[in-house]
Design an enzyme around this catalytic site. Structure first.
Site: not given
Ligand code: LLP
Length: 440
Positions: A255, A297-300, A368-369, A397
């Site tokens: 997050g 658990e970082p993604g972004r 087309c939007e 994402y």
């Molecule tokens: N762990 C869990 C259980 C999650 O649901 C998520 C993201 C993460 C970790 C990773 O979160 P991050 O570090 O990437 O913020 N599509 C949306 C974001 C949805 C995130 C969903 N869960 C966007 O484009 O902003």
């Protein structure tokens, strides 16, 4: 190793620079050459930025908490090469579907390093997870406990689980990407937790390891995470008294926000790690509970700023005193975040990066939007047909939420490092579009 340039704006990949031709470069690769060689739209990923973020997360968390694990949330961007990179840095992988699990298998991710999430896991997904032997199943709800028990019993397997708890905390982010507030489809409420732990204690094939919380995404302040730790441990302390269970692991989800704009300021990984571990430390002392393993658990914040998207400028439509549209050869199908969340982005003309940003324009896609707008009313160098536009912070994402809307093919993705570019995702072609069509 490509030089890390600290002079460039914060929303660019770490190896961004400017060549003697006055072009934007990433990892010593000229953006204009990349566009010529691989075509546009093009997703470009900077390997050094990904690796540096992985290392920083590991180093900073393990510095303060010896038993800390960093897990990459692969929903941010999942493909074989990216998973190979992050696992080679020692990170685990979080998956939320059979497809993400399959990708992890293809990338040869060690099963014990995989966390399997989801609020509505199917029986076949659970079977696949058990067959591969994933490290942890993050159980979301009561029905899942029953489903998992049945499958594990049939397969005669022991399953290590975390229980996902909804901490009831609202993080300041877009409503669609908030997950921890009370009205959410994710997780057990705090009120039922003791009963659920007791239930799990009575099921021989399930091994309760700890709790998982995730409060949302693109969160720009650390405070919400700190409140979550306090909240969840207060709850746990009551549950512990009632159940005598121990919290061996605490997974705080992902997050942390990133800078999409050069003027933004996001939490720094080192400060985030320090504050989280400090709060955890003081809280467990206060409550007199043993220190759990900490999982994050970082993604972004691993992949977001590693990515840029290159587009070719086409039509320029100037409506006097209304708006100037600069249209590019991609848009909402390769980046659905602006139309979905109103997400803001920043861009430069890669072949004019040193020219002043004197024009106020709106970047439109070719779908087309009418809402297919990538960036609204911002300052850009004067655009002409054929220019290459580079949009920043598109690593997270974008590909993972991309579509084939209007029967457009998905772009290629290349990985750049030390002056070399490698295709890690082939551009789709028209045949790909009809591959699964069945004629009458
Ligand atoms: N762990 C869990 C259980 C999650 O649901 C998520 C993201 C993460 C970790 C990773 O979160 P991050 O570090 O990437 O913020 N599509 C949306 C974001 C949805 C995130 C969903 N869960 C966007 O484009 O902003």
């Amino acid at each position: 190793m490509a030089m890390i340039n600290t002079e460039m704006p914060v929303n660019m990949p770490l190896t961004s620079s400017i060549s003697s031709k006055r072009h934007l470069t990433i990892a010593d690769c000229d953006a204009i050459d990349l566009a010529k060689e691989f075509g546009t739209p093009l997703w470009v990923l900077d390997e050094e930025t990904i690796r540096e973020n992985c290392r920083k997360y590991k180093k900073e968390f393990q510095k303060h908490h010896t038993d800390a694990e960093v897990v990459y949330a692969s929903k941010a961007l999942s493909n074989t090469a990216v998973l190979q990179i992050v696992t080679s840095e020692g990170l685990g992988i979080d998956v939320v579907s059979g497809g993400e699990l399959y990708t992890a298998k293809m990338a040869k991710v060690a099963p014990e390093k995989i966390y399997f999430h989801g609020n509505n896991k199917s029986a076949s997904e659970l079977e696949e997870a058990l067959d591969y032997g994933v490290g942890r199943i993050v159980v979301d709800n009561l029905q899942e406990i029953e489903k998992l028990t049945r499958i594990a019993t049939e397969k005669n397997k022991q399953v290590n689980i975390l229980l996902r708890v909804n901490p009831g905390i609202e993080a300041h982010t877009h409503e669609f990407i908030q997950t921890g507030k009370v009205d959410s489809k994710f997780g057990f409420s705090k009120e039922v937790l003791a009963d659920i732990v007791q239930k799990v204690q009575g099921i021989p094939c399930l091994q309760f390891c700890g709790l998982h919380v995730h409060i949302g995404s693109q969160i720009q302040e650390t405070k919400a995470f700190l409140l979550t730790i306090e909240e969840i441990l207060d709850t746990w302390s009551l549950v512990r008294r009632k159940t005598k269970a121990e919290l061996k692991e605490l997974n705080l989800g992902g997050g942390i926000g990133i800078e999409y704009l050069p003027t933004e300021l996001s939490p720094q990984i080192e400060h985030f790690a320090r504050d989280i571990t400090k709060t955890l430390e003081y809280k467990i002392k206060e409550l007199k509970i043993p220190k759990p393993k900490l999982i994050i658990e970082p993604g972004r914040s691993i992949i977001g700023k590693a990515g840029i998207t290159l587009y070719t400028v086409g039509t320029i439509k100037d409506i006097p005193e209304v708006r100037k549209y600069v249209c590019v050869d991609g848009g909402m199908a390769d980046n659905p975040r602006p139309i979905t969340y109103g997400a803001a982005y920043d861009a430069v003309i890669a072949n004019k990066i040193l020219e002043p940003k004197n024009d106020v324009v709106t970047i439109a896609g070719k779908f087309c939007e009418s809402g297919d707008i990538l960036i609204k009313n911002f300052h850009l160098q004067k655009a002409e047909e054929g220019d290459i536009l580079a949009v920043f912070s598109t690593g997270a994402y974008n590909y993972s939420m991309s579509s084939n809307y209007n029967r457009f093919v998905k772009p290629a993705m290349i990985l750049v490092n030390k002056g070399k570019a490698k295709v890690i995702l082939k551009r789709e072609n028209y045949e790909d579009l009809v591959r699964n069509d069945l004629p009458l």
